[in-house]
Design an enzyme around this catalytic site. Structure first.
Site, short mmCIF file in Angstrom:
data_model
loop_
_atom_site.label_atom_id
_atom_site.label_comp_id
_atom_site.label_asym_id
_atom_site.label_seq_id
_atom_site.Cartn_x
_atom_site.Cartn_y
_atom_site.Cartn_z
N HIS A 84 0.77 -1.32 -0.16
CA HIS A 84 0.06 -0.10 0.00
C HIS A 84 0.77 1.18 -0.04
O HIS A 84 0.79 2.10 -0.95
CB HIS A 84 -1.00 -0.26 1.29
N ASP A 113 5.99 21.06 -27.20
CA ASP A 113 6.33 19.76 -26.61
C ASP A 113 7.32 19.82 -25.37
O ASP A 113 7.93 21.03 -25.23
CB ASP A 113 6.67 18.78 -27.71
N TRP A 147 7.34 0.32 3.56
CA TRP A 147 7.69 0.98 2.42
C TRP A 147 9.22 1.61 2.66
O TRP A 147 9.72 1.88 1.69
CB TRP A 147 6.76 2.12 1.97
N SER A 177 12.90 6.76 -14.19
CA SER A 177 11.93 7.18 -14.62
C SER A 177 11.87 8.61 -14.02
O SER A 177 11.64 9.64 -14.84
CB SER A 177 10.46 6.53 -14.35
N SER A 178 11.64 8.85 -12.93
CA SER A 178 11.42 10.31 -12.10
C SER A 178 12.61 11.14 -12.57
O SER A 178 12.58 12.30 -12.84
CB SER A 178 11.48 10.11 -10.79
N HIS A 261 12.51 12.26 3.08
CA HIS A 261 11.73 13.57 3.43
C HIS A 261 11.76 14.49 2.33
O HIS A 261 10.45 15.10 2.02
CB HIS A 261 12.38 14.19 4.72
N GLU A 263 11.27 13.65 -0.63
CA GLU A 263 10.00 12.92 -1.18
C GLU A 263 8.70 13.44 -0.71
O GLU A 263 7.79 13.59 -1.70
CB GLU A 263 10.12 11.44 -1.09
N TYR A 265 8.01 16.55 0.18
CA TYR A 265 7.88 17.57 -0.36
C TYR A 265 7.48 17.64 -1.99
O TYR A 265 6.84 18.30 -2.69
CB TYR A 265 8.84 18.47 0.08
N SER A 276 -2.59 26.63 -6.37
CA SER A 276 -2.36 28.02 -6.58
C SER A 276 -2.81 28.82 -7.95
O SER A 276 -2.98 29.78 -7.97
CB SER A 276 -1.02 28.18 -6.51
N HIS A 310 14.34 13.93 11.16
CA HIS A 310 13.24 14.03 12.27
C HIS A 310 12.32 12.66 12.26
O HIS A 310 11.50 12.44 12.79
CB HIS A 310 12.38 15.33 12.27
N HIS A 311 12.80 11.96 11.44
CA HIS A 311 12.19 10.57 11.17
C HIS A 311 12.68 9.62 12.07
O HIS A 311 12.48 8.38 12.39
CB HIS A 311 12.29 10.02 9.54
N THR A 336 5.66 27.07 4.56
CA THR A 336 4.20 26.46 4.61
C THR A 336 3.16 27.18 5.06
O THR A 336 2.06 27.24 4.26
CB THR A 336 4.42 24.95 5.05
N LYS A 339 2.03 30.17 2.59
CA LYS A 339 1.38 29.62 1.49
C LYS A 339 -0.19 29.61 1.76
O LYS A 339 -1.09 30.12 1.11
CB LYS A 339 1.82 28.26 1.15
N ARG A 458 1.72 1.75 14.80
CA ARG A 458 1.33 1.48 13.40
C ARG A 458 1.81 0.12 13.02
O ARG A 458 2.67 -0.41 13.82
CB ARG A 458 2.14 2.78 12.56
#
Lengths: 565, 281
Positions: A84, A113, A147, A177-178, A261, A263, A265, A276, A310-311, A336, A339, A458
């Site tokens: 998941h 293009d 994950w 790919s990314s 991390h 990732e 954002y 926006s 912080h993880h 943040t 925004k 979790r």
């Protein structure tokens, strides 16, 4: 006067002459290098994975609906939880944003293009390859290490099956790919903007995709290296993460989160970009604080690279390091917050059109702020010692990634579907879908804060009846099914409207950006003539000029006004 | 819209169910506490951050909903073409920063009380061996140091002393005594967590994490592994049983005797087998 009228009908329609038709047939889709078709394929593929990932989540919620449930075993539950997470992150949110970027970045900057069309096709097919390699593990042994695939649990001693190897395949293929896609976006955005589109006139969605791309380039090498080290640990006798061989499990965590991390954002910034664009269009106002929103995107990206530990607040780490990562995580909440304030100020004193796209767009700040505040609370590291790895974190991350990213993606879908298909989505089904998703989402995840505070970790497949967690989990399960139904209503809406929806015309919302200047769906070459850009809202300028001229005006890139459509 | 009303009613019904869920709702908004001073201090720190957060949350959600209701498009209405407001934007940026500076100050004010073990109580009985040779003493010199080892899927506790004293799953400790834990793992990463006794500490192979607690009320304090460690992760539970010091001493004596008996039994079994197989082993 469309500026003063909230209605959509009326006003001149702008179309073009001299365009190239799209080729037809399924082979033309397989071999296409057209950014729009690649974008559409991205959207179909990622939505399919979204639904698969969602079904996995619902099976997990069924297992957790009752204490001591025996529906799933620990192994199966861990497989579902791992798949998941991986599916939603690597095969849904990151690539779906690339899909929107693919379709709309060239249109919004007035290009015909992407810079490297064939590379663009490669990006898509690598993603498909990664997804297939990963899902193939269903037929032998899916990964069970989450994950995050923390070593040593993911090492061959504790995960001998091939699931982790499938995960490594996925990391490499989707990562490539990314990476290729990101380089393509960077080249396109730097070099192919319409005449007059300076950095200060670039649409905010394009800003967000540019920053998303740079973050991908900065973060992906870390996970690629870590995954390769894990591969050699598993199969070739190295011991990077094995204490007995002089390695260190914490090295994995640092490398993983140095990618992990940013990732987060990577997954939220383009969604911020989407809304926006949407909020000003539907409040008939310019976006409030354009420069602040663009600058905060860049600031967030920079800070995103220095908050990873912080993880890891509960790992054996010196207090001074913990304090640094608390402060950097605090710091990232400032841009943040800026925004969120800017979006609300955009709505303020506007004329807000209550369309489905706006509903989803407004839900983003409304829900994200809850995830943002719980994020600040989690950044207080002594507090995190209690909350880390509990359902409180599950709730937090879903408020950020579902309440933030996914609601933003749905806003983008309802906003841009008319451009992509030439047809409007049903507003009735859209609003039904919104309310089901909104209520279902909050029912599922708000209560999970309390489950976490009451001590539910979790990634557990069961909990005892006397733990006081039964009511929380039942509510959450009921909510998750409402949420699932809500998503399916949108799927039905799309499948119905793509053939039979009301015709949208070129510019159904009176948009601000150049994608609304061309036909819906756009022709293969996008634009007949590329207009000169004079402000951050070029389409508004074009409409104004057309209206002033009363008919086709050479000064605005030779648009011709069609009679009616 | 009737669909919407039904949904809201459903949500309200579920919310009501939650409120009347009794004990389940006891700790709806705050972390677990009440076992050890560090857990209580984390709870207080959490409450402070929560109280700072609530007005911000209400302000944001309130303004958002107000704008949606107030500025809904009306026939002939005019949208104000405002592009920004520098002083307003500077204001909320600085405002947010100031709140975070305050939060930082509060956190550091609480930090010592959470991380530094408290002085151990004076009541500890004389016979309890509190620290192994070479281990630093907890403050006051009377605390107890226990090594915690996480293994798929149980916890092992090694007590200090010359004679072997250890247990699995249930950790027995004397009340009013500062217990310092050295936490490690011998296979994958686990995380030690007894919610009422303070925060988590990861058990990482090759590393030693430290945490502490001091229990004043005798009783059972439950918890479980908080880092995914494999198929049995959900069942890797732990219990801390706090008993008065004299009772702890009795337990330690019995447990030591039991371990010795088991080890002696094992040794004689081994000898017997060696004799049987001709000492080959």
């Amino acid at each position: 006067m469309e500026a003063s009228s909230a209605r959509l009908a009326g006003g001149p329609e702008i179309s073009m002459h001299g365009f190239t038709e799209q080729p037809k047939g399924w082979l033309s889709w397989l071999t296409t290098t057209d950014h729009k078709r690649i974008g559409v394929m991205y959207l179909y593929a990622t939505f399919l994975w979204f639904i698969l990932g969602g079904v996995m989540a619902l099976i997990m919620r069924l297992q957790l609906a009752q204490p001591d449930n025996t529906l799933l075993s620990g192994e199966t539950y861990n497989s579902l939880a791992s798949m998941h997470g991986v599916t939603m992150i690597f095969l849904w949110i990151v690539p779906v944003l690339a899909g929107f970027g693919n379709y709309f970045v060239p249109l919004m900057i007035g290009a015909r293009d992407m810079a490297f069309p064939r590379l663009n096709a490669l990006s898509f097919w690598l993603l498909v390859g990664g997804g297939i390699a990963f899902f193939c593990s269903l037929f032998f042994e899916p990964p069970q290490a989450g994950w995050t695939s923390y070593a040593p649990l993911s090492d061959d001693a504790y995960s001998p099956g091939g699931g982790i190897d499938a995960w490594i395949f996925l990391i490499h293929l989707t990562g490539l790919s990314s990476l290729v896609g990101a380089i393509n976006f960077i080249a396109t955005i730097h070099n192919m903007r319409a005449p007059g589109m300076s950095w200060g006139r670039m649409p905010l969605f394009v800003w967000s995709i540019l920053v998303y791309s740079y973050l991908l380039v900065a973060a992906l090498p870390a996970i690629a290296a870590a995954a390769t080290m894990l591969l050699t640990d598993r199969h070739f006798g190295t011991g990077f993460f094995n204490v007995a061989d002089g390695g260190d499990p914490l090295l994995w965590q640092h490398l993983f989160w140095f990618f992990g991390h940013p990732e987060v954002y990577i997954m939220i910034l383009p969604a911020f970009g989407i809304i926006s664009e949407i909020l000003p269009v539907f409040s008939r106002k310019p976006v409030f604080g354009y420069k602040a929103i663009a600058a905060s995107t860049v600031t967030i990206a920079f800070l995103a690279l220095v908050v990873w530990a912080h993880h890891m607040f509960t790992t054996p780490t010196a207090t001074v390091v913990l304090a640094f990562f608390m402060l950097s995580s605090f710091a990232i909440s400032v841009p943040t917050g800026v925004k969120i304030f800017n979006w609300i100020a955009t709505l303020w004193r506007g004329q807000i059109m209550m369309k489905t796209a706006l509903y989803f767009a407004v839900a983003l700040p409304g829900l994200f702020v809850i995830g943002g505040i719980s994020g600040v609370m989690l950044a207080v590291f002594p507090v995190d010692w209690q909350l880390h790895d509990t359902y409180y974190v599950v709730a937090h991350l879903h408020y950020v990634l579902f309440g933030g990213s996914v609601f933003g993606i749905f806003a983008g879908l309802y906003y841009w579907f008319p451009k992509m298909s030439g047809r409007l989505l049903s507003e009735t089904l859209g609003k039904l879908s919104f309310w089901l998703m909104f209520v279902g989402f909050n029912l599922t995840f708000l209560i999970q804060h309390s489950a976490g505070l009451s001590g539910m970790p979790r990634r557990v497949y069961d909990y005892p009846a006397d733990a006081g967690l039964t009511a929380y989990n039942l509510i959450s399960t009921v909510g998750s099914f409402l949420l699932g139904i809500g998503v399916m209503v949108t799927v039905v809406n799309v499948l119905k409207s793509v053939k039979n929806g009301r015709r949208a015309g070129n510019d159904p919302w009176k948009g601000n950006t150049l994608e609304w200047f061309t036909q819906s769906p756009p022709p293969a070459n996008n634009f007949d003539t590329i207009p000169r850009v004079r402000s951050v809202e070029p389409m508004k300028d074009i409409r104004r000029e057309v209206q002033k001229a009363g008919k086709a005006s050479e000064s605005v890139a030779q648009p011709v006004t069609s009679g009616t459509s | 819209m009737p669909a919407r009303r039904t949904l809201l009613a459903l949500a309200a019904a579920l919310a009501a169910l939650l409120v009347f869920a009794g004990p389940a709702a006891a700790d709806l908004f705050t972390p677990e506490s009440g076992g050890s001073p560090n857990a209580d201090k984390i709870d207080t720190l959490y409450k402070i951050t929560l109280y700072i957060s609530i007005p911000i949350l209400l302000l944001v959600e309130g303004t958002l909903i107000y704008s949606l209701v107030k500025y809904k498009a009306r026939r002939g209405g005019q949208a104000e073409q405002i592009r920004g407001n520098t002083s307003l934007e500077l204001g909320w940026t600085i405002g947010a920063a100031v709140i975070l500076v305050i939060l930082t100050g509060v956190t550091f004010a609480f930090l010592n009380g959470i991380t530094k073990p408290e002085e151990s109580g004076p009541e500890i009985a004389g016979g309890v061996q509190v620290a192994a040779i070479g281990q630093p003493d907890p403050p006051g010199g009377k605390g107890m140091r226990i090594t915690v080892n996480g293994q798929q899927y149980l916890w092992r506790y090694d007590y200090p002393g010359k004679e072997s004293l250890f247990s699995y799953h249930e950790m027995v400790v004397p009340t009013d005594t500062t217990v310092t834990l050295d936490i490690t793992s011998s296979d994958v990463v686990h995380s030690w967590w007894i919610p009422k006794l303070g925060g988590k500490a990861d058990a990482v192979p090759g590393h030693t994490a430290e945490t502490w607690f001091k229990i004043s009320k005798p009783g059972l304090y439950g918890g479980q592994c908080a880092e995914l460690c494999g198929a049995g992760h959900a069942d890797m539970r732990a219990v801390v049983r706090a008993v008065p010091p004299d009772e702890f001493e009795r337990w330690a004596k019995d447990q030591r005797a039991e371990i010795k008996a088991a080890q002696d039994g094992l040794a004689s079994q081994r000898k017997a087998r060696e004799a049987q197989t001709g000492g080959g082993g």
